[in-house]
Motif scaffolding. Sequence first.
Motif, PDB file in Angstrom:
ATOM      1  N   ALA A  10       0.474  -0.852  -0.218  1.00 38.38           N
ATOM      2  CA  ALA A  10       0.405  -0.159  -0.397  1.00 38.38           C
ATOM      3  C   ALA A  10       1.226   1.272  -0.309  1.00 38.38           C
ATOM      4  N   LEU A  11       1.692   1.401   0.759  1.00 39.54           N
ATOM      5  CA  LEU A  11       2.598   2.044   1.033  1.00 39.54           C
ATOM      6  C   LEU A  11       3.569   2.762  -0.492  1.00 39.54           C
ATOM      7  N   ALA A  12       4.091   1.301  -0.837  1.00 34.95           N
ATOM      8  CA  ALA A  12       4.498   1.389  -2.169  1.00 34.95           C
ATOM      9  C   ALA A  12       3.594   2.194  -3.808  1.00 34.95           C
ATOM     10  N   SER A  13       2.304   1.553  -3.260  1.00 37.13           N
ATOM     11  CA  SER A  13       1.769   2.432  -4.211  1.00 37.13           C
ATOM     12  C   SER A  13       1.521   3.892  -4.641  1.00 37.13           C
ATOM     13  N   LYS A  14       1.653   4.197  -2.992  1.00 38.45           N
ATOM     14  CA  LYS A  14       1.172   5.739  -2.901  1.00 38.45           C
ATOM     15  C   LYS A  14       1.724   6.436  -2.886  1.00 38.45           C
ATOM     16  N   GLN A  15       3.378   5.804  -2.832  1.00 36.32           N
ATOM     17  CA  GLN A  15       4.148   6.560  -2.724  1.00 36.32           C
ATOM     18  C   GLN A  15       5.423   6.943  -4.386  1.00 36.32           C
ATOM     19  N   THR A  16       4.817   5.382  -5.312  1.00 36.20           N
ATOM     20  CA  THR A  16       5.165   5.663  -6.458  1.00 36.20           C
ATOM     21  C   THR A  16       4.439   6.747  -7.818  1.00 36.20           C
ATOM     22  N   GLN A  17       2.346   6.503  -6.945  1.00 35.38           N
ATOM     23  CA  GLN A  17       2.233   7.844  -7.087  1.00 35.38           C
ATOM     24  C   GLN A  17       2.814   9.340  -6.961  1.00 35.38           C
ATOM     25  N   LYS A  18       3.094   9.335  -6.081  1.00 41.51           N
ATOM     26  CA  LYS A  18       3.341  10.944  -5.393  1.00 41.51           C
ATOM     27  C   LYS A  18       4.593  10.957  -6.183  1.00 41.51           C
ATOM     28  N   ASP A  19       5.532  10.054  -6.219  1.00 43.92           N
ATOM     29  CA  ASP A  19       6.837   9.616  -7.205  1.00 43.92           C
ATOM     30  C   ASP A  19       6.728  10.408  -8.857  1.00 43.92           C
ATOM     31  N   LYS A  20       5.678  10.152  -9.056  1.00 50.01           N
ATOM     32  CA  LYS A  20       4.609  10.388 -10.572  1.00 50.01           C
ATOM     33  C   LYS A  20       4.563  12.088 -10.521  1.00 50.01           C
ATOM     34  N   GLU A  21       4.134  12.501  -9.704  1.00 50.17           N
ATOM     35  CA  GLU A  21       3.490  13.745  -9.938  1.00 50.17           C
ATOM     36  C   GLU A  21       4.609  14.134  -9.231  1.00 50.17           C
ATOM     37  N   HIS A  22       5.548  13.946  -8.822  1.00 48.16           N
ATOM     38  CA  HIS A  22       6.850  14.566  -8.086  1.00 48.16           C
ATOM     39  C   HIS A  22       7.800  14.120  -7.767  1.00 48.16           C
ATOM     40  N   PRO A  23       8.693  13.717  -9.190  1.00 49.10           N
ATOM     41  CA  PRO A  23       9.917  12.556  -8.921  1.00 49.10           C
ATOM     42  C   PRO A  23      11.142  13.206  -7.863  1.00 49.10           C
ATOM     43  N   PRO A  24      11.846  12.412  -7.582  1.00 50.14           N
ATOM     44  CA  PRO A  24      12.325  13.497  -5.873  1.00 50.14           C
ATOM     45  C   PRO A  24      13.957  13.494  -7.383  1.00 50.14           C
ATOM     46  N   PRO A  25      14.109  14.595  -6.686  1.00 55.01           N
ATOM     47  CA  PRO A  25      15.446  14.610  -7.993  1.00 55.01           C
ATOM     48  C   PRO A  25      16.522  14.547  -6.831  1.00 55.01           C
ATOM     49  N   PRO A  26      17.930  13.429  -7.643  1.00 57.14           N
ATOM     50  CA  PRO A  26      18.740  13.211  -6.786  1.00 57.14           C
ATOM     51  C   PRO A  26      19.241  14.100  -5.930  1.00 57.14           C
ATOM     52  N   PRO A  27      19.935  13.467  -4.393  1.00 59.80           N
ATOM     53  CA  PRO A  27      20.343  14.922  -3.655  1.00 59.80           C
ATOM     54  C   PRO A  27      21.967  15.075  -4.232  1.00 59.80           C
ATOM     55  N   PRO A  28      22.898  16.072  -5.143  1.00 58.39           N
ATOM     56  CA  PRO A  28      23.861  15.895  -5.662  1.00 58.39           C
ATOM     57  C   PRO A  28      25.227  15.531  -4.243  1.00 58.39           C
ATOM     58  N   ILE A  29      24.669  15.654  -3.007  1.00 58.95           N
ATOM     59  CA  ILE A  29      26.321  14.853  -2.564  1.00 58.95           C
ATOM     60  C   ILE A  29      25.217  14.779  -0.684  1.00 58.95           C
ATOM     61  N   VAL A  30      24.725  14.006  -0.509  1.00 60.76           N
ATOM     62  CA  VAL A  30      24.945  13.103   1.061  1.00 60.76           C
ATOM     63  C   VAL A  30      25.322  13.245   2.131  1.00 60.76           C
ATOM     64  N   TYR A  31      25.924  14.251   3.219  1.00 61.57           N
ATOM     65  CA  TYR A  31      26.234  14.264   4.024  1.00 61.57           C
ATOM     66  C   TYR A  31      26.403  13.072   5.441  1.00 61.57           C
ATOM     67  N   GLU A  32      27.084  12.839   5.463  1.00 61.88           N
ATOM     68  CA  GLU A  32      27.018  11.901   6.498  1.00 61.88           C
ATOM     69  C   GLU A  32      27.731  12.353   7.809  1.00 61.88           C
ATOM     70  N   PRO A  33      27.127  12.562   9.214  1.00 62.49           N
ATOM     71  CA  PRO A  33      27.401  13.340  10.218  1.00 62.49           C
ATOM     72  C   PRO A  33      28.516  12.957  10.905  1.00 62.49           C
ATOM     73  N   PRO A  34      28.953  13.503  11.982  1.00 67.53           N
ATOM     74  CA  PRO A  34      29.825  13.080  12.343  1.00 67.53           C
ATOM     75  C   PRO A  34      29.845  11.836  13.027  1.00 67.53           C
ATOM     76  N   SER A  35      30.494  11.278  13.697  1.00 65.41           N
ATOM     77  CA  SER A  35      30.209   9.744  14.905  1.00 65.41           C
ATOM     78  C   SER A  35      31.273   9.175  15.211  1.00 65.41           C
ATOM     79  N   SER A  36      31.044   8.677  16.764  1.00 71.80           N
ATOM     80  CA  SER A  36      32.177   8.156  17.032  1.00 71.80           C
ATOM     81  C   SER A  36      33.563   7.499  16.610  1.00 71.80           C
ATOM     82  N   ASP A  37      32.883   6.292  15.265  1.00 70.90           N
ATOM     83  CA  ASP A  37      34.141   5.971  14.231  1.00 70.90           C
ATOM     84  C   ASP A  37      34.420   7.210  13.454  1.00 70.90           C
ATOM     85  N   ARG A  38      34.121   8.166  12.718  1.00 66.35           N
ATOM     86  CA  ARG A  38      34.082   8.773  11.506  1.00 66.35           C
ATOM     87  C   ARG A  38      34.087  10.334  12.296  1.00 66.35           C
TER      88      ARG A  38
END
Length: 324
Positions: A10-38
């Motif tokens: 159900a969620l998938a079909s809802k999502q696909t419908q939404k994406d058809k209306e507004h296809p999500p643009p690919p984010p140009p860069i994804v930032y991984e926040p600092p963490s204990s091991d990085r």
Amino acid sequence: QETAAKVKAALASKQTQKDKEHPPPPPPIVYEPPSSDRKDGASYQVGKMLGKGGFAICYEGYLNKKRYALKIVRSKMAPKMEQKFQTELQIHSKMRHQNIVHFLRAFSADACTYLVLELCPNGSLMDMVKRRKGLTEPEVRFYSIQIAGAIRYMHSKGIIHRDLKMGNIFLDRQMNAKIGDFGLAALLVTGKDMQTIRRTTLCGTPNYIAPEILEKGKKGHDHMVDLWSLGIIMFAMLTSKPPFQSSTTDEIYRRARNRDYEWPTPETSNKYISQEAKDLVASMLEEPDHRPEPDVIVQHDFFLSGHIPTPEEITPKLRDYPPD
Ligand code: ADP
């Protein structure tokens, strides 16, 4: 009562419908926040979209000249989805096997959760089998051994996958099979029988579901559902279609219960399928306590009666063209 599979659909079909209306643009860069091991965090450059699933979208990601698959899931989910996703994360992050998509890390940022996974740039086994209209028996030996090895490993760690299908098996750069998507995997907890698991979720994809998942009051041998699925996958690799393919789900289930399937013959198609292959698949579609375990499967005559390709013989061009 809503089942996890239904919620996902159900969620998938809802999502696909939404994406058809507004296809999500690919984010140009994804930032991984600092963490204990990085300590300094990280910035992934985002490349092309790899695919969309029930609740995730995947892009290629680059970091320090290495390529990954970035699986992005919106953090706000229906509680049932959230729970499933947490299970997936927990289970997948503990798996380390050459035929399971390697899980590198997970982090949250901008209302999304990101999984950094080993990149499988050659699509899924399903894509290849469809394009090629079935694989050769040597190729089926190659992939069955790899998948059986991954199943053996998961079971040894107390994990049942429960959603093994060609679309969940990806191909790495060298065309090795890698099991991905642990969304329906369950920890085999002693004391929990199939009824308990079934009550919690009716899971899997109709074509690949073992009949005992649908039956009431059956107990034990839960992990054998994965070997049923491997039987279906082998049939589909050999013939290009799952054995019980029908227009309705009920009909698929009925045929699965009755083991109502037919092998193509050289007269009905141009396929010759060996008796050894047929015998092995039939044994995997038996009642759960008669199905062979992975160790027994790889000793079957099917693997002794013909060529098993070396990894060098399996090249990316096989994705699109059958061998000469
Ligand atoms: P969902 O859990 O929502 O079903 P999937 O895990 O199936 O999502 O991923 C969605 C799609 O992204 C897949 O069908 C596939 O095309 C692509 N994908 C997922 N994992 C990888 C990977 N490791 N490498 C390459 N592509 C991937």
